[in-house]
Scaffold this motif. Sequence first.
Motif, short mmCIF file in Angstrom:
data_model
loop_
_atom_site.label_atom_id
_atom_site.label_comp_id
_atom_site.label_asym_id
_atom_site.label_seq_id
_atom_site.Cartn_x
_atom_site.Cartn_y
_atom_site.Cartn_z
N TYR A 191 55.88 -25.61 32.16
CA TYR A 191 56.08 -24.52 31.35
C TYR A 191 54.90 -23.78 30.86
O TYR A 191 54.77 -22.66 31.09
N PHE A 192 54.07 -24.35 30.15
CA PHE A 192 52.69 -23.90 29.90
C PHE A 192 51.50 -23.48 30.98
O PHE A 192 51.06 -22.41 30.68
N THR A 193 51.58 -24.13 31.92
CA THR A 193 50.61 -23.59 33.22
C THR A 193 51.22 -22.11 33.60
O THR A 193 50.54 -21.33 33.88
N ASP A 194 52.60 -22.23 33.65
CA ASP A 194 53.04 -20.93 33.91
C ASP A 194 52.65 -19.89 33.06
O ASP A 194 52.25 -18.66 33.27
N GLN A 195 52.92 -20.13 31.71
CA GLN A 195 52.56 -19.12 30.70
C GLN A 195 51.08 -18.83 30.67
O GLN A 195 50.84 -17.76 30.44
N ILE A 196 50.43 -19.58 30.76
CA ILE A 196 48.74 -19.37 30.90
C ILE A 196 48.60 -18.25 32.04
O ILE A 196 47.92 -17.54 31.78
N GLU A 197 49.03 -18.41 33.23
CA GLU A 197 49.10 -17.51 34.25
C GLU A 197 49.58 -16.36 33.75
O GLU A 197 48.92 -15.14 34.25
N LEU A 204 47.01 -27.38 23.93
CA LEU A 204 48.35 -27.15 23.32
C LEU A 204 49.05 -28.32 22.83
O LEU A 204 49.65 -28.37 21.97
N VAL A 205 48.81 -29.61 23.50
CA VAL A 205 49.40 -30.73 23.13
C VAL A 205 48.94 -31.05 21.72
O VAL A 205 49.91 -31.39 20.75
N VAL A 206 47.81 -30.94 21.34
CA VAL A 206 47.17 -31.11 19.84
C VAL A 206 47.91 -30.02 18.85
O VAL A 206 48.33 -30.49 18.03
N PHE A 207 47.92 -28.78 19.17
CA PHE A 207 48.55 -27.83 18.44
C PHE A 207 50.12 -28.20 18.31
O PHE A 207 50.55 -28.05 17.34
N LEU A 208 50.71 -28.53 19.58
CA LEU A 208 52.32 -28.91 19.25
C LEU A 208 52.40 -30.07 18.41
O LEU A 208 53.02 -29.97 17.35
N VAL A 209 51.82 -31.34 18.44
CA VAL A 209 52.01 -32.40 17.57
C VAL A 209 51.40 -32.12 16.28
O VAL A 209 52.11 -32.18 15.22
N PHE A 266 56.62 -29.56 29.75
CA PHE A 266 55.79 -29.11 29.03
C PHE A 266 54.27 -28.63 29.59
O PHE A 266 54.10 -27.39 29.69
N TYR A 267 54.07 -29.35 30.58
CA TYR A 267 52.74 -28.87 31.43
C TYR A 267 53.19 -27.86 32.35
O TYR A 267 52.60 -26.83 32.59
N ARG A 305 49.41 -37.52 37.19
CA ARG A 305 49.35 -36.42 36.89
C ARG A 305 48.58 -36.31 35.30
O ARG A 305 47.89 -35.69 34.83
N ARG A 306 49.15 -37.11 34.50
CA ARG A 306 48.54 -37.20 32.95
C ARG A 306 47.45 -37.59 33.27
O ARG A 306 46.51 -36.91 32.48
#
Length: 463
Positions: A244-250, A284-289, A241-242, A123-124
Amino acid sequence: MSRHVNSREAVVTVEPDQSTPSRTPSCPTDPETAFAELVSLHPEAVRCPYPTFALLREQAPVHWSDALGAFVVSRHDDIVEVLRDPGIFSSRLQSGASSVTGLAQRLVDDTRTSAPLRAQALRRLEINRDPALLNADPPLHIRQRKLVSQAFTPRRVAQLEPEVRQVAGELLGALKSRSSFDFVTSYAMPLPMTIIARMLGVPEERLDDFKRWSDAFTQGVGANDLSEGQVSDLFESVDEFYDYFTDQIERRRVAAQDDLLTDLVTARLPGDRPLTVHEMLQMLVVFLVGGNETTTNLLTAMTHRLLSDAELEQRVRQDESLIPAFAEEMLRLESPVQGLFRTATCDAEVAGVPIPGGSMVWLAYAAGNRDEALTSAPDELHLDTERPLRHLAFGRGVHTCLGAAIARLEARVGIEMLLRHYPALRLAADAGLRMHRSFVLHGIASLPVVVGNLTAAGNTSLG
């Protein structure tokens, strides 16, 4: 993957002043032996890698390391040369084989990997097929940066300052009744984490999850000895993480909000397609880290340095205008990101050393930051120069950190508010200095501090 790590931290003794790099008398004098110690996460090497970097600059500025499986570039101008040629030196795997993506690829290639773990790894890799920002090369990188750059304009960053001050004040106010606390977990970590979480529209009740997800993405960076169980736990957090944010994107597609996530969902260029879900997840990974881990390490390094140097602390307390220059120097001297990787897309050459196509190249930013070419005293703190000394802490060229202005804002306001709230603060006596177990991400993992009269500690209170 049979070796096991008990902790992400290494414990070493606190030294009162780290202005001059030092190591144990047994510090190796051979570049490869010294660098191998760093890659293998020897505690002293992780705490103070700078003698190793000096050795590399002097004896082997472009050095093939068997321990890393990559060429190590350690001189400032050579690093800049590589950064300015993304066509020859690709950013596709910036964090190297120990990144989450690198771990995933190794697991997929290993026939001994269990089916559940292989599925997590696949998946990654599927999501990473759409590289974004940090791992993207031009022209894709240029397109993506244009799409998101409006969220990081000087005007937008300046508008964040009242919120940064508010969060810093709330955190410090909650600590007022305590005679001691861990600076990292109580202030340096929650300050930038809360800001980036709010920018992304993450509710306060999910902040613990947000931090856990950030840790998952950084846990493997620069640490090559994780057990299979640790990698599985890491991937579980990444999957959360994936999801949660996939849902938030939608959700943002249906109902826009005033946040950075909505900016990603609605970003458009004339005649161009919108960002894919996978591109947004990677961003989002870039922004998070980038919006959390690195700023935490910068704030902690600045505070440790201040509380280790009474004269410096007094000077900064008396003149807050020095804080921005102090931040730049700590970025140079204790760069939160010690280096990143590039991959040679063809046969190339750096400083006369042949680099075969396909080779990994590690750009040692922290080594370049202390290059004698920048100043005759590269290991000293310089606050009186007309202009800040050049450094590579935020990269250079097309991949200069998009959030650099936010990090500088948080560092300036964070230290300013700390000194105003605490006229008397000192390091806890006999505390072990715990460093993150990584040769890539450099930082103090725990910094116990004590509130009270600093005279006994040799410092001077200006309160």
